[in-house]
Enzyme design. Structure first.
Site, PDB file in Angstrom:
ATOM      1  N   GLU A 116      73.793  -7.419 -32.300  1.00  0.00           N
ATOM      2  CA  GLU A 116      73.444  -8.300 -31.179  1.00  0.00           C
ATOM      3  C   GLU A 116      73.105  -9.702 -31.677  1.00  0.00           C
ATOM      4  O   GLU A 116      73.125 -10.648 -30.901  1.00  0.00           O
ATOM      5  CB  GLU A 116      72.282  -7.719 -30.378  1.00  0.00           C
ATOM      6  CG  GLU A 116      70.968  -7.696 -31.133  1.00  0.00           C
ATOM      7  CD  GLU A 116      69.862  -7.015 -30.326  1.00  0.00           C
ATOM      8  OE1 GLU A 116      69.933  -5.797 -30.142  1.00  0.00           O
ATOM      9  OE2 GLU A 116      68.944  -7.716 -29.873  1.00  0.00           O
ATOM     10  N   ASP A 167      66.018   2.015 -30.736  1.00  0.00           N
ATOM     11  CA  ASP A 167      66.268   0.649 -31.195  1.00  0.00           C
ATOM     12  C   ASP A 167      65.051   0.167 -31.981  1.00  0.00           C
ATOM     13  O   ASP A 167      63.959   0.078 -31.433  1.00  0.00           O
ATOM     14  CB  ASP A 167      66.502  -0.252 -29.970  1.00  0.00           C
ATOM     15  CG  ASP A 167      66.865  -1.675 -30.355  1.00  0.00           C
ATOM     16  OD1 ASP A 167      66.877  -1.997 -31.560  1.00  0.00           O
ATOM     17  OD2 ASP A 167      67.131  -2.475 -29.430  1.00  0.00           O
TER      18      ASP A 167
HETATM   19 CA    CA Z   1      68.669  -4.217 -29.358  1.00  0.00          CA
END
Ligand code: CA
Length: 379
Positions: free
Chosen positions: A250, A198
């Site tokens: 997100e 990430d």
């Molecule tokens: Ca993330």
């Protein structure tokens, strides 16, 4: 009728012992949340949670939303959603306004479930699975002098703790250092543990593609937020250039936000957060849109036990993507950084068992809130 009587926002914050950061650079020194409590006239209590700055969520709820829902039937949850959205969309079609609505939506579904005596997943289509394979989110940047060593140690803790999948942070300003760190973790955990990375959107398109090609050699399963979320054209480029899956979303909101991602196949995996993107009501629609475009939905989760429970009900009701003899069902993001609201806010914590987490089966969200924790950390 389950008439809504009272809406209360509990803003909580707790200091943490070992501050950490990601490529974003901001230092996490506290964990906090805006917990939403909704009470009906018959005394039923529903709990929800809002992602993001908790005082802002509270302000949206107290000044804009709560007065509009008092006196209404909690079962009109989607009617309420549309009403609140249409009230706010001229200046809040994305971001904290929708996170605040998410907390309300989750609390209303909790009330509906408790009133019907059914867990939420039974109300949104049923459970495709009773347990969900979890992946550990961690491996942030803590000790800048031991970035590789600390990542290896933490990854091994997760492996020995029973996790079969781990997601690590990258984006140290040096693709070479990122690669060395991922390489060291892969070597330490072996080939049988699934590994994701990430970047929290810190790369340019060419840098992401170049690094992604090297990460593929380490069997990294997905590359999360390689580039900035506003650059949808860039996401299309990165997603088409790499063999590995590209994930993100997100920080996207509502069916309208996700429509553009999935219809352009800008990502292989979308990650709506149920406490941000619009709650159960909206995330179900987002997931349906994704299915229609052949995009996987693997929700983002970063919050208290309320967000954890809500995410588990949502995942339980997601079909396998795609269905098959031995499908690869959506994973649950079980974030592992220090957070008392994840570990202690429910009277019974949600825990890992054999690499999986059980979907709660009691009515509503299926958790009981320990009010002493709310009181202890109240802001
Ligand atoms: Ca993330």
């Amino acid at each position: 009728m389950s008439v809504i009587k009272k809406v209360t926002c509990h803003v909580v914050s707790a200091p943490i012992a070992r501050p950490f950061t990601s490529s974003r650079g901001w230092l996490y020194k506290t964990r906090g949340s805006c917990i939403v409590e909704i009470e009906t006239q018959d005394g039923t209590i529903g709990w929800g949670e809002c992602y993001g700055p908790s005082q802002v969520a509270r302000s949206f709820i107290e000044t804009q939303f709560a007065p509009r829902i008092i006196g209404r039937d909690a079962f009109d949850v989607e009617v309420i959603w549309e009403d609140l959205y249409n009230r706010i969309k001229d200046y809040g079609a994305k971001g904290m306004a929708i996170a605040a609505m998410s907390g309300i939506d989750i609390a209303l579904w909790d009330i509906i479930g408790k009133t019907c005596g059914k867990p939420v997943h039974k109300l949104i289509g049923g459970a495709f699975r009773d347990t969900v394979t979890a992946y550990a989110t961690g491996l942030y940047f803590i000790d800048m002098d031991r970035l590789v060593e600390e990542a290896v140690e933490e990854a091994l803790e997760y492996k020995h703790g029973g996790f079969s999948a781990i997601k690590m942070k990258i984006g140290l300003g040096s693709p070479k250092l990122d690669l060395a760190r991922v390489e060291a973790v892969r070597k330490a955990i072996g080939d049988d543990i699934r590994l994701m990375v990430d970047a929290n959107h810190c790369f340019t398109v060419p840098a992401a593609i170049r690094l992604g090609r090297e990460l593929e050699k380490l069997d990294v399963e997905w590359f999360e937020e390689p580039i900035s979320p506003e650059d949808l054209d860039g996401y299309v480029q990165v997603t088409q250039a790499l063999d590995m899956a590209v994930a993100g979303g997100e920080n996207e909101y509502t069916r309208w936000g996700f429509r553009d991602i999935v219809s352009r196949k800008a990502m292989d995996i979308i990650q709506p957060d149920i406490c941000a993107a619009g709650g159960f009501s909206e995330c179900r629609k987002i997931a349906a849109l994704a299915t229609a475009h052949g995009v996987e939905c693997v929700p983002h989760a970063w919050g208290s036990v309320i967000g954890v429970a809500a995410t588990l009900h949502f995942i339980a009701a997601l079909p396998d993507q795609p269905p098959s003899f031995r499908p690869m069902p959506p994973l649950f993001e079980f974030e592992q950084c220090e957070n008392p609201f994840r570990d202690h806010l429910a009277t019974e914590p949600i825990v890992l068992h054999n690499g999986s987490v059980s979907v709660p089966t009691k009515p509503g969200l299926g958790i009981d809130i320990d009010r002493s924790v709310l009181a202890k950390y109240a802001v």
